[in-house]
Design a protein around this motif. Structure first.
Motif, PDB file in Angstrom:
ATOM      1  N   ILE A 102       0.845  -1.205   0.000  1.00  0.00           N
ATOM      2  CA  ILE A 102       0.000   0.000   0.000  1.00  0.00           C
ATOM      3  C   ILE A 102       0.877   1.249   0.000  1.00  0.00           C
ATOM      4  O   ILE A 102       0.595   2.219  -0.706  1.00  0.00           O
ATOM      5  N   SER A 103       1.959   1.221   0.770  1.00  0.00           N
ATOM      6  CA  SER A 103       2.888   2.347   0.787  1.00  0.00           C
ATOM      7  C   SER A 103       3.529   2.563  -0.576  1.00  0.00           C
ATOM      8  O   SER A 103       3.671   3.697  -1.036  1.00  0.00           O
ATOM      9  N   VAL A 104       3.927   1.475  -1.216  1.00  0.00           N
ATOM     10  CA  VAL A 104       4.522   1.568  -2.561  1.00  0.00           C
ATOM     11  C   VAL A 104       3.515   2.196  -3.519  1.00  0.00           C
ATOM     12  O   VAL A 104       3.858   3.082  -4.317  1.00  0.00           O
ATOM     13  N   ALA A 105       2.265   1.766  -3.433  1.00  0.00           N
ATOM     14  CA  ALA A 105       1.224   2.322  -4.308  1.00  0.00           C
ATOM     15  C   ALA A 105       1.020   3.813  -4.034  1.00  0.00           C
ATOM     16  O   ALA A 105       0.929   4.613  -4.975  1.00  0.00           O
ATOM     17  N   THR A 112       3.835  10.651  -8.689  1.00  0.00           N
ATOM     18  CA  THR A 112       3.444  10.979 -10.060  1.00  0.00           C
ATOM     19  C   THR A 112       2.649  12.281 -10.107  1.00  0.00           C
ATOM     20  O   THR A 112       2.849  13.100 -11.010  1.00  0.00           O
ATOM     21  N   ILE A 113       1.781  12.492  -9.137  1.00  0.00           N
ATOM     22  CA  ILE A 113       1.033  13.755  -9.061  1.00  0.00           C
ATOM     23  C   ILE A 113       2.004  14.926  -8.861  1.00  0.00           C
ATOM     24  O   ILE A 113       1.887  15.974  -9.521  1.00  0.00           O
ATOM     25  N   VAL A 146      -2.466   6.702 -11.880  1.00  0.00           N
ATOM     26  CA  VAL A 146      -3.144   5.419 -11.636  1.00  0.00           C
ATOM     27  C   VAL A 146      -2.359   4.278 -12.289  1.00  0.00           C
ATOM     28  O   VAL A 146      -2.133   3.229 -11.669  1.00  0.00           O
ATOM     29  N   THR A 147      -1.920   4.475 -13.524  1.00  0.00           N
ATOM     30  CA  THR A 147      -1.135   3.453 -14.232  1.00  0.00           C
ATOM     31  C   THR A 147       0.158   3.152 -13.477  1.00  0.00           C
ATOM     32  O   THR A 147       0.541   1.988 -13.334  1.00  0.00           O
ATOM     33  N   ASN A 148       0.825   4.200 -13.001  1.00  0.00           N
ATOM     34  CA  ASN A 148       2.103   4.015 -12.316  1.00  0.00           C
ATOM     35  C   ASN A 148       1.970   3.240 -11.013  1.00  0.00           C
ATOM     36  O   ASN A 148       2.927   2.605 -10.580  1.00  0.00           O
TER      37      ASN A 148
END
Length: 173
Positions: A102-105, A112-113, A146-148
């Protein structure tokens, strides 16, 4: 810095170069920046400030060379540098929880933002934007974020398995 860690960073950035090169420009010359996923994995695997700066400089120059955004060379370098510093700080703040999926996500999404916002803002001031900021943000930055998430998780897990199988001694700082 450890030579093995530098080699891993270089290999990851080479993969990022290929990913960044093959992704076409979609909206007003902007493309999904999959190099960010590679950069985040590099910083997650080797949470050293020197590695973060190495990743920022090389990643920035690679994306500057392969950009399809008109005049996007300098904004790419600026955004990668600032993004790597901020992601490094985020990773240091969360500490031992950085290896959680979850942290990685979240790191990938937030990073990315940050990157997209810095890129668009610096491009606006340096060369101007070929389309409205909001359109570029909603049309490219958010879908890329989202893709990343998925790309980063897949690559991060693959690299961790490869390190474990190879028996390499990588100690996350």
């Amino acid at each position: 810095m450890n030579l093995r860690k530098n080699i891993l960073t270089a290999l990851l950035l080479a993969i990022g170069f290929i990913l960044h090169q093959v992704v076409p420009g979609i909206l007003a010359g902007m493309k999904f920046d999959l190099m960010l996923s590679i950069m985040f994995v590099s910083i997650l695997i080797n949470s050293d400030f020197k590695n973060s700066m190495l990743t920022a400089v090389i990643g920035g120059f690679i994306t500057a060379m392969t950009t399809t955004f008109p005049g996007g060379q300098i904004p790419n370098i600026i955004d990668k540098f600032v993004t790597c510093v901020l992601v490094f700080l985020i990773i240091k703040i969360i500490g031992k929880y950085k290896e959680n999926q979850i942290s990685v996500a979240l790191i990938s999404f937030v990073g990315t933002i940050i990157s997209g916002t810095i890129f668009l803002t610096s491009a606006f001031f340096i060369v101007g934007l070929p389309a409205p900021f909001k359109g570029l943000f909603l049309g490219i930055v958010l879908p890329t974020a989202v893709t990343n998430i998925f790309v980063t998780i897949i690559i991060y897990n693959a690299v961790r398995v490869a390190i474990k199988v190879s028996g390499a001694k990588f100690v996350s700082n």
